[in-house]
Design an enzyme around this catalytic site. Structure first.
Site: not given
Ligand code: ADP
Length: 501
Positions: A119, A203, A238, A294
């Site tokens: 990431k 973040e 999430h 993917r």
């Molecule tokens: P993963 O790779 O584990 O799926 P992501 O970074 O794609 O993780 O995030 C998955 C979910 O987590 C997002 O769709 C959101 O709901 C929540 N999320 C991630 N980062 C943030 C953020 N900075 N603020 C609010 N929600 C977040």
């Protein structure tokens, strides 16, 4: 045109393995399923032309073993490998190992997966592509004091994430300075044990954001197109539960900007094949989250609104025979929704439910699609993700698609294990979902504990009283071994949740 490979190995299981088998068959390619001992006799196992057992049930000893997958594919003379999603699908070492063994990896190049998979390096790439990211800290200095100071600078709430994380795991929301030390330390610990690296990043936590992602596709020459977006704001811990295409809340201008950003990133990364660029959208602004290199679980909603087949496109790209869609071919029509059907008890905080699927019925009809990894008589085991199926519907408008999904769920029958169908219905019926204004906080706000247990009606009680002695040879027994609520009093195989709403 004849494909350069006659046989494709599938390094996956369940409904996605079935999905890939269908695409291969339509293309006239034979399939080899690389499966664990626990997956002998599953639907994908029955459908595949050939099968190779690559190890015991635990994923670490089978589906996550690079060597065993490569050897399994070679042992049956496959020329290419489709990794599906999850497991090794975003593992650059696996992609490289396939290539080193002379197999075509159906997905982007190993170096592209590597650059986008972490990431932190992905965020650096996206900064080069000038796409906005959530304010945060991604430094190499991983000392606790530094991370806490950075969290304060960003301003609470802050989310701490594992650099090598995925699948919604390894993330923690820090709401105040007082919680910071403990949550960061535990995030580092969990990251190390789950992903093999303790590196975390921070973040700003956006607490009224929508999750909106763009499907992109690159051909073997590095040209990429956007296949519009999916909204996946309905998430629990999430993890997505309901997805749709297109999003009900993007203006044409924002859609255009995000689409361009997604394509720019994919082209900057030299992307080929199917990929997804995930964003959070809050107050009319969008922020890059990550790129998934993917096929995505929710790819069918894109396929339904655009009339494309992403899995075939992936295979043809790997075969260097894919002709990228022209923009004019990609005109979305109507609305599609996907619901993930899980074997879990919606009345008991989503507790996983395992056992034999005694009966399954998917009500066929126009604009309905069922992606199913099981057939009646199959078993839901505790080893893998408890998703039984995905129900996807298409209709001419969003309200009609919601109405159709409700009707399809109503007619769906799952006997033997508990399923989340009542939960899905409750979400689809909620005014906020119907208005399309839901954010990623939706489940947490409205359904933090799942559903309240319901009283059985007199008719249901009579049905249960009649059915139970026939079904289990005994009267009513508590399914949860504890307090007997009317619903949990139903013992297998009549532990149906579908009728009781
Ligand atoms: P993963 O790779 O584990 O799926 P992501 O970074 O794609 O993780 O995030 C998955 C979910 O987590 C997002 O769709 C959101 O709901 C929540 N999320 C991630 N980062 C943030 C953020 N900075 N603020 C609010 N929600 C977040």
């Amino acid at each position: 045109m004849k494909l350069p490979f006659e046989k494709i190995a599938i390094a996956n299981r369940g409904e996605v393995a079935v999905r890939i088998i269908h695409a291969c068959r339509e293309l006239g390619v034979r399939t080899v399923l690389l499966h664990s001992e626990a997956d002998v006799g599953t639907r994908a196992y029955r459908l595949a032309d050939e099968t190779v057992c690559i190890g015991p049930a635990p994923t670490a000893e089978s589906y996550l073993q690079i060597d065993r997958n490569v050897k399994g594919a070679l042992s049956k003379g496959a020329q290419a490998v489709h990794p599906g999603f999850g497991f090794l699908s975003e593992n650059a070492d696996f992609a490289q190992a396939c290539v080193d063994a002379g197999l075509v990896f159906i997905g982007p190049r190993a170096e592209t997966i590597r650059a986008l998979g972490d990431k932190i390096s992905a965020k650096r790439l996206i900064e080069r592509a000038k796409v906005p990211t959530v304010p945060g800290y991604m430094g190499d200095d991983q000392k606790l004091e530094t991370l806490v100071t950075e969290a304060e600078r960003i301003g609470f709430p802050v989310i701490v994430k594992a650099a090598a994380g995925g699948g919604g795991r390894g993330m923690k929301v820090i709401r105040s300075r007082a919680e910071a030390n403990e949550l960061i330390t535990s995030a580092q610990r969990e990251a190390l044990s789950a992903f093999g690296s303790a590196t975390v990043f921070l973040e700003k936590y956006l607490d009224r954001a929508k999750h909106i992602e763009f499907q992109v596709f690159g051909d073997s020459n590095g040209k990429c197109v956007s296949l519009y977006e999916r909204e996946c704001s309905v998430q629990r811990r999430h993890q997505k539960i309901i997805e749709e295409a297109l999003s009900p809340s993007l203006t044409p201008e924002l859609r255009e900007q995000m689409s361009k950003a997604a394509v720019t990133l994919a082209e900057t990364a030299g992307y080929n094949g199917a990929g997804t660029v995930e964003f959070l959208v809050q107050d009319g602004k969008f922020y890059f989250l990550e790129m998934n290199t993917r096929l995505q679980v929710e790819h069918p909603v894109t396929e339904m609104v655009l009339g494309v087949d992403l899995v075939k496109a992936q295979i043809l790209t790997a075969a260097k025979q894919f002709v990228l869609w022209k923009d004019a071919d990609l005109k979305p029509r109507g609305h599609a929704i996907e619901c993930r059907v899980y074997a879990e008890d919606p009345y008991n905080r989503g507790l996983p439910s395992t056992g034999e699927l005694v009966g399954l019925e998917w009500p066929e009809g126009p604009g309905r699609r069922f992606e199913v990894g099981f057939e009646a008589g199959d078993e839901v085991t505790p080893y893998y993700d408890p998703m039984i199926a995905k129900i996807i519907v298409w209709d001419e408008s969003r309200p009609r698609a919601i109405q159709k999904m409700l009707a399809v769920i109503e007619e769906t029958i799952i006997f033997g294990v508990r399923a989340n169908l009542p939960y899905l219905k409750a979400i689809l019926s909620h005014p906020e979902f119907q208005a399309g204004t839901m954010t990623t906080q939706f489940i947490q706000t409205h359904f933090p504990e799942g559903l309240e247990p319901k009283e059985l009606s007199e008719i249901q009680k009579t049905f249960v009283a009649k059915a139970m002695p026939l079904a289990s040879g005994g009267g009513l027994t508590a399914g949860n071994g504890g307090a007997v609520t009317p619903l949990t009093a139903l013992a297998a195989p009549w532990r149906n949740s579908w009728r009781l709403v």
